[in-house]
Design a protein around this motif. Structure first.
Motif, PDB file in Angstrom:
ATOM      1  N   GLY A 140       0.775  -1.230   0.000  1.00  0.00           N
ATOM      2  CA  GLY A 140       0.000   0.000   0.000  1.00  0.00           C
ATOM      3  C   GLY A 140       0.809   1.283   0.000  1.00  0.00           C
ATOM      4  O   GLY A 140       0.238   2.359   0.049  1.00  0.00           O
ATOM      5  N   TYR A 145      -3.364   7.488  -1.464  1.00  0.00           N
ATOM      6  CA  TYR A 145      -4.144   7.577  -0.227  1.00  0.00           C
ATOM      7  C   TYR A 145      -3.581   6.655   0.868  1.00  0.00           C
ATOM      8  O   TYR A 145      -4.264   6.387   1.862  1.00  0.00           O
ATOM      9  N   ALA A 146      -2.344   6.185   0.748  1.00  0.00           N
ATOM     10  CA  ALA A 146      -1.748   5.238   1.695  1.00  0.00           C
ATOM     11  C   ALA A 146      -1.695   5.821   3.111  1.00  0.00           C
ATOM     12  O   ALA A 146      -1.968   5.121   4.086  1.00  0.00           O
ATOM     13  N   ILE A 148      -3.706   7.865   4.529  1.00  0.00           N
ATOM     14  CA  ILE A 148      -5.038   7.842   5.145  1.00  0.00           C
ATOM     15  C   ILE A 148      -5.360   6.425   5.618  1.00  0.00           C
ATOM     16  O   ILE A 148      -5.884   6.232   6.715  1.00  0.00           O
ATOM     17  N   MET A 149      -5.010   5.430   4.811  1.00  0.00           N
ATOM     18  CA  MET A 149      -5.264   4.036   5.186  1.00  0.00           C
ATOM     19  C   MET A 149      -4.451   3.657   6.439  1.00  0.00           C
ATOM     20  O   MET A 149      -4.967   2.976   7.325  1.00  0.00           O
ATOM     21  N   ILE A 152      -6.125   5.347   9.445  1.00  0.00           N
ATOM     22  CA  ILE A 152      -7.368   4.656   9.817  1.00  0.00           C
ATOM     23  C   ILE A 152      -7.048   3.308  10.469  1.00  0.00           C
ATOM     24  O   ILE A 152      -7.642   2.944  11.491  1.00  0.00           O
ATOM     25  N   PHE A 153      -6.106   2.573   9.884  1.00  0.00           N
ATOM     26  CA  PHE A 153      -5.703   1.287  10.442  1.00  0.00           C
ATOM     27  C   PHE A 153      -5.138   1.461  11.852  1.00  0.00           C
ATOM     28  O   PHE A 153      -5.435   0.686  12.756  1.00  0.00           O
TER      29      PHE A 153
END
Length: 171
Positions: A140, A145-146, A148-149, A152-153
């Protein structure tokens, strides 16, 4: 003694409402004063017990000597009562002090528990962002958008950890 007892009662009431360092210092001062009184009372009592064996009292029991001995017996009885009162007050002050120490320790334990949980929860995002901050290929990392991921994770894992710790605490 009466004034010390009144002050101890006042400080006890104030400290039961809210524990303040200023009041704890006054309470400690009362405890020290009682310790001094206890020592002085014990010394006085020892002196009163030895007094009949001094040159102030003779073996003859004239009217004056008998009156002196009676007066000394009364003084010894009063001194013993004062000594017991001081020891009782000192014991009460000691128990109250122990109670406040226990309360302060419990409050500190609760604070440390909260800080430990939050430090664990905040460690997860730090570890994840640390991995993705390295110059190695990770899943990723090429997507726009990595970040943001990853964010969130990290939040999901931190919330999951908080949930697990909360459930573990209730068990």
């Amino acid at each position: 003694m009466h004034n010390l007892t009144k002050e101890r009662n006042r400080l006890d009431k104030v400290l039961n409402k809210e524990i303040k360092n200023k009041e704890l210092i006054k309470f400690s001062h009362s405890q020290q004063t009682l310790s001094y009184f206890s020592s002085a009372s014990a010394l006085n009592l020892t002196m009163f017990h030895k007094l009949p064996h001094t040159h102030f009292f003779t073996s003859s029991y004239t009217g004056e000597q008998s009156a002196k001995r009676d007066m000394l017996e009364d003084v010894v009885i009063e001194s013993e009562q004062v000594s017991r009162m001081i020891e009782t007050e000192l014991a009460v002050v000691g128990r109250i002090g122990d109670t406040f120490n226990t309360i302060a320790n419990n409050n500190l334990n609760d604070t440390m528990k909260v800080l430990t949980v939050w430090s664990l929860a905040l460690t997860i995002p730090t570890i994840l962002t640390g991995f993705y901050g390295m110059n190695v290929g990770l899943p990723g990392t090429h997507a726009s958008y990595a970040w943001i991921m990853i964010l969130i994770f990290s939040v999901i894992i931190a919330l999951l950890l908080l949930f697990i710790l909360r459930i573990g605490h209730k068990l």
